[in-house]
Design a protein around this motif. Structure first.
Motif, mmCIF file in Angstrom:
data_model
loop_
_atom_site.group_PDB
_atom_site.id
_atom_site.type_symbol
_atom_site.label_atom_id
_atom_site.label_comp_id
_atom_site.label_asym_id
_atom_site.label_seq_id
_atom_site.Cartn_x
_atom_site.Cartn_y
_atom_site.Cartn_z
ATOM 1 N N PRO A 123 0.815 -1.225 0.000
ATOM 2 C CA PRO A 123 0.000 0.000 0.000
ATOM 3 C C PRO A 123 0.845 1.271 0.000
ATOM 4 O O PRO A 123 0.445 2.284 -0.565
ATOM 5 N N VAL A 124 2.024 1.222 0.635
ATOM 6 C CA VAL A 124 2.887 2.409 0.690
ATOM 7 C C VAL A 124 3.330 2.810 -0.710
ATOM 8 O O VAL A 124 3.435 4.005 -1.027
ATOM 9 N N PHE A 125 3.614 1.826 -1.557
ATOM 10 C CA PHE A 125 4.021 2.112 -2.935
ATOM 11 C C PHE A 125 2.990 3.003 -3.621
ATOM 12 O O PHE A 125 3.325 4.021 -4.238
ATOM 13 N N PHE A 126 1.721 2.634 -3.491
ATOM 14 C CA PHE A 126 0.671 3.393 -4.170
ATOM 15 C C PHE A 126 0.398 4.717 -3.462
ATOM 16 O O PHE A 126 0.018 5.704 -4.107
ATOM 17 N N PHE A 127 0.586 4.754 -2.138
ATOM 18 C CA PHE A 127 0.404 6.023 -1.430
ATOM 19 C C PHE A 127 1.441 7.040 -1.900
ATOM 20 O O PHE A 127 1.122 8.212 -2.131
ATOM 21 N N VAL A 128 2.680 6.603 -2.049
ATOM 22 C CA VAL A 128 3.730 7.514 -2.515
ATOM 23 C C VAL A 128 3.421 7.996 -3.929
ATOM 24 O O VAL A 128 3.631 9.170 -4.260
ATOM 25 N N LEU A 129 2.897 7.112 -4.769
ATOM 26 C CA LEU A 129 2.495 7.514 -6.121
ATOM 27 C C LEU A 129 1.440 8.617 -6.053
ATOM 28 O O LEU A 129 1.520 9.617 -6.784
ATOM 29 N N THR A 130 0.455 8.456 -5.175
ATOM 30 C CA THR A 130 -0.579 9.497 -5.047
ATOM 31 C C THR A 130 0.017 10.803 -4.519
ATOM 32 O O THR A 130 -0.465 11.887 -4.866
ATOM 33 N N MET A 131 1.058 10.733 -3.683
ATOM 34 C CA MET A 131 1.680 11.957 -3.166
ATOM 35 C C MET A 131 2.356 12.753 -4.287
ATOM 36 O O MET A 131 2.345 13.983 -4.281
ATOM 37 N N ALA B 213 11.132 21.851 5.686
ATOM 38 C CA ALA B 213 10.307 20.852 4.998
ATOM 39 C C ALA B 213 10.382 19.500 5.703
ATOM 40 O O ALA B 213 9.370 18.799 5.840
ATOM 41 N N LEU B 214 11.576 19.111 6.159
ATOM 42 C CA LEU B 214 11.722 17.836 6.861
ATOM 43 C C LEU B 214 11.012 17.866 8.212
ATOM 44 O O LEU B 214 10.389 16.883 8.624
ATOM 45 N N VAL B 215 11.106 18.996 8.911
ATOM 46 C CA VAL B 215 10.392 19.121 10.193
ATOM 47 C C VAL B 215 8.889 19.041 9.954
ATOM 48 O O VAL B 215 8.172 18.288 10.631
ATOM 49 N N GLY B 216 8.375 19.807 8.989
ATOM 50 C CA GLY B 216 6.938 19.809 8.733
ATOM 51 C C GLY B 216 6.418 18.451 8.298
ATOM 52 O O GLY B 216 5.260 18.115 8.558
ATOM 53 N N GLY B 217 7.267 17.649 7.656
ATOM 54 C CA GLY B 217 6.843 16.347 7.170
ATOM 55 C C GLY B 217 6.416 15.376 8.249
ATOM 56 O O GLY B 217 5.718 14.394 7.955
ATOM 57 N N VAL B 218 6.807 15.618 9.507
ATOM 58 C CA VAL B 218 6.410 14.702 10.581
ATOM 59 C C VAL B 218 5.091 15.117 11.224
ATOM 60 O O VAL B 218 4.595 14.431 12.110
ATOM 61 N N GLY B 219 4.490 16.214 10.752
ATOM 62 C CA GLY B 219 3.258 16.685 11.380
ATOM 63 C C GLY B 219 2.102 15.722 11.211
ATOM 64 O O GLY B 219 1.292 15.537 12.121
ATOM 65 N N THR B 220 1.990 15.109 10.037
ATOM 66 C CA THR B 220 0.921 14.149 9.766
ATOM 67 C C THR B 220 1.530 12.918 9.081
ATOM 68 O O THR B 220 2.606 13.012 8.484
ATOM 69 N N PRO B 221 0.855 11.785 9.137
ATOM 70 C CA PRO B 221 1.370 10.607 8.419
ATOM 71 C C PRO B 221 1.532 10.860 6.928
ATOM 72 O O PRO B 221 2.398 10.261 6.287
ATOM 73 N N ALA B 222 0.698 11.758 6.360
ATOM 74 C CA ALA B 222 0.766 12.031 4.924
ATOM 75 C C ALA B 222 1.910 12.966 4.551
ATOM 76 O O ALA B 222 2.158 13.188 3.372
ATOM 77 N N GLY B 223 2.620 13.502 5.540
ATOM 78 C CA GLY B 223 3.647 14.495 5.270
ATOM 79 C C GLY B 223 4.909 13.950 4.635
ATOM 80 O O GLY B 223 5.698 14.705 4.085
ATOM 81 N N SER B 224 5.132 12.651 4.718
ATOM 82 C CA SER B 224 6.339 12.052 4.154
ATOM 83 C C SER B 224 6.084 10.583 3.856
ATOM 84 O O SER B 224 5.370 9.901 4.615
ATOM 85 N N SER B 225 6.677 10.110 2.776
ATOM 86 C CA SER B 225 6.543 8.685 2.458
ATOM 87 C C SER B 225 7.158 7.822 3.545
ATOM 88 O O SER B 225 6.727 6.682 3.779
ATOM 89 N N ILE B 226 8.168 8.358 4.246
ATOM 90 C CA ILE B 226 8.815 7.604 5.325
ATOM 91 C C ILE B 226 7.821 7.297 6.437
ATOM 92 O O ILE B 226 7.847 6.213 7.041
ATOM 93 N N ASN B 227 6.929 8.245 6.723
ATOM 94 C CA ASN B 227 5.949 8.035 7.789
ATOM 95 C C ASN B 227 5.066 6.821 7.497
ATOM 96 O O ASN B 227 4.905 5.931 8.340
ATOM 97 N N LEU B 228 4.488 6.800 6.305
ATOM 98 C CA LEU B 228 3.591 5.690 5.955
ATOM 99 C C LEU B 228 4.348 4.383 5.798
ATOM 100 O O LEU B 228 3.837 3.307 6.135
ATOM 101 N N LEU B 229 5.575 4.453 5.297
ATOM 102 C CA LEU B 229 6.394 3.244 5.183
ATOM 103 C C LEU B 229 6.635 2.654 6.566
ATOM 104 O O LEU B 229 6.453 1.447 6.786
#
Length: 484
Positions: free
Chosen positions: A96-104, A190-206
């Motif tokens: 699922p992470v693969f497709f989530f990153v594609l949508t991002m 940008a890296l700090v803001g990316g941890v605000g929500t799960p959608a903020g970075s592909s690393i979060n969802l991975l």
């Protein structure tokens, strides 16, 4: 042959030699790991998995082969090494992470193509005025805020493009403290803001998907935000303060307010495309937040409590006739296929490391004594190690795959919630700014406004604050969301 052609030829020859050295190093290292006596407690399959990991890491880090090609190799070698059949390997790859990153990537294109991201950036500049120090704050806070919804790389690229326009107008050249502060502040923000929500970075969802793969419970969207939003609220202003203090601007203003107002007037009022995107994104964010309480959804709509499904449907809507924010060809060109292939490969390797026993062996060998320590020390050690490992593994998606499975096993052995050990890794995997080695800092580093080690003082101070703050939040908020 002129001098430029000779120089280009020498560069190409040197690059070719470097790639051959990288391939040779990967082959030799893989062979050595395979031929070494199997360590006590590790079965042969685990040793072969370790060999595959070592070879892949060398190829990824050296870029001796294109990142996507190395990712394909990891798939091919899983059946060749007797670790799994190709079918299961491909299934693990297309997670699922693969497709989530594609949508991002699609969502990021929507923000840039409609002009909404640029409008947001100039709106923030209009609130700051023309004071140079306040402008530094705007670029850091703006990149961080946008990164909570749009992936961190495009967020950094958007604000960098606006910064370069301002630099050109003011004659700001490399060597300028003002230019250095902004170009260092944008990727860190940008890296700090990316941890605000799960959608903020592909690393979060991975990372969150790896927790589920390893038998843990899925972390609800709002539970992540309970820690992520306070981190962003504290670290973004701190980042702006640190970079402005370390690199005080040599200019007082960036011009007159009329210039900013004129730029906003040129953009006009919200276009129909921008309004459509706002409506789509608002719906997606509401559904993401509500996904933390699946019982709120009627039975027929219960699938919409899945974060990945909402992301896929939201991106599909952007192509529907009557909305159509862009063509599929434009989306193809804007997609980072190498990133997608890397995400798929490391996800598949993570599953193999669990199934082969490699993760358990790493726990028993390296981390068994950690459970005897105080919870505060455990969180600090895990977070600090994750920060430092970026210097050796500048490939962010690899870090959660390597660290989370053994740490979750360790948490189970200690009788604690395994997520307590895994979440610090996921959060801190984005803390990648000691040196500009990660993809996000590299967005601005290539423009020449700062050198490799210019980022280190600011990055080190913010990293220390990051580790301490995250540990405090985990201990204070963790019990409220069921982590402790």
């Amino acid at each position: 042959m002129n001098q430029a052609e000779q120089t280009a030829g020498r560069d190409a020859e040197g690059a070719s030699k470097s790639r051959l050295i990288g391939i040779a190093a990967a082959v030799i290292a893989t062979t050595i790991v395979l031929l070494l006596p199997t360590p006590d407690g590790l079965n042969p399959a685990g040793q072969r998995t370790a060999a595959l990991f070592v070879g892949a890491l060398i190829l990824w880090a050296s870029e001796a082969l294109p990142i996507a090609v190395t990712s394909l190799l990891t798939l091919a070698f899983q059946p060749l090494f007797g670790l799994t059949d190709l079918g299961p390997a491909l299934g693990n790859f297309m997670s699922p992470v693969f497709f989530f990153v594609l949508t991002m990537f699609i969502i990021a294109l929507a923000w840039t193509k409609t002009g909404l991201a640029r409008r947001f950036a100039w709106w923030m500049l209009s609130k700051a005025g023309t004071d140079a120090r306040r402008v530094i704050y705007v670029f850091v806070l703006g990149a961080g805020t946008l990164s909570m919804i749009v992936s961190d790389v495009p967020a950094a690229a958007i604000f960098m493009a606006i910064a370069l326009g301002i630099f050109a107008k003011l004659g700001i050249k490399p060597g300028s403290r003002f230019g250095k502060a902004i170009m260092i502040g944008i990727p860190i923000g940008a890296l700090v803001g990316g941890v605000g929500t799960p959608a903020g970075s592909s690393i979060n969802l991975l990372g969150l998907e790896i927790i589920v793969q390893q038998g843990g419970e899925r972390i609800p969207f709002v539970n992540w935000m309970a820690i992520g939003i306070p981190m962003v609220a504290v670290l973004l202003p701190l980042t702006a303060f640190v970079v402005a203090k370390l690199f005080p601007p040599e200019i007082e203003t960036i011009g007159v307010m009329d210039d900013i107002d004129a730029e906003r007037k040129r953009m006009g009022s919200l276009s129909s495309q921008e309004r459509k995107l706002i409506a789509i994104m608002s719906t997606m964010v509401v559904l993401w937040i509500l996904s933390s309480w699946p019982a709120l959804f009627p039975e027929i709509l219960r699938p919409l409590s899945n974060v990945f499904l909402v992301a896929i449907l939201g991106s599909v809507v952007m192509f529907v006739p009557g909305i159509r924010l862009f063509s599929w060809k434009e989306a193809q060109n804007a997609t980072g296929w190498e990133v997608l292939m890397l995400i798929g490969a490391v996800t598949a390797l993570g599953v193999v490391s669990r199934d082969s026993g490699l993760a358990q062996w790493l726990v028993d060998t390296l981390l068994s004594g950690l459970t005897e320590w105080n919870a505060v020390i455990i969180l600090l050690v895990i977070s600090a190690f994750t920060v430092v490992i970026h210097l050796m593994l500048p490939i962010n998606p690899v870090i959660p795959v390597v660290m989370i499975p053994p740490l979750m096993l360790l948490g189970e052995a200690a009788g604690l919630n395994p997520a307590l050990f895994a979440l610090p890794v996921i959060f801190t995997a984005s803390c990648a700014f000691l040196l500009p080695l990660d993809a996000v800092p590299l967005v601005t580093f290539g423009k020449g406004y700062y050198k490799m080690f210019d980022m280190l003082p600011a990055g080190a101070l913010i990293s220390v604050a990051w580790v301490i703050l995250m540990t405090v939040l985990m201990l204070v908020i963790g019990p409220l969301i069921g982590l402790i």
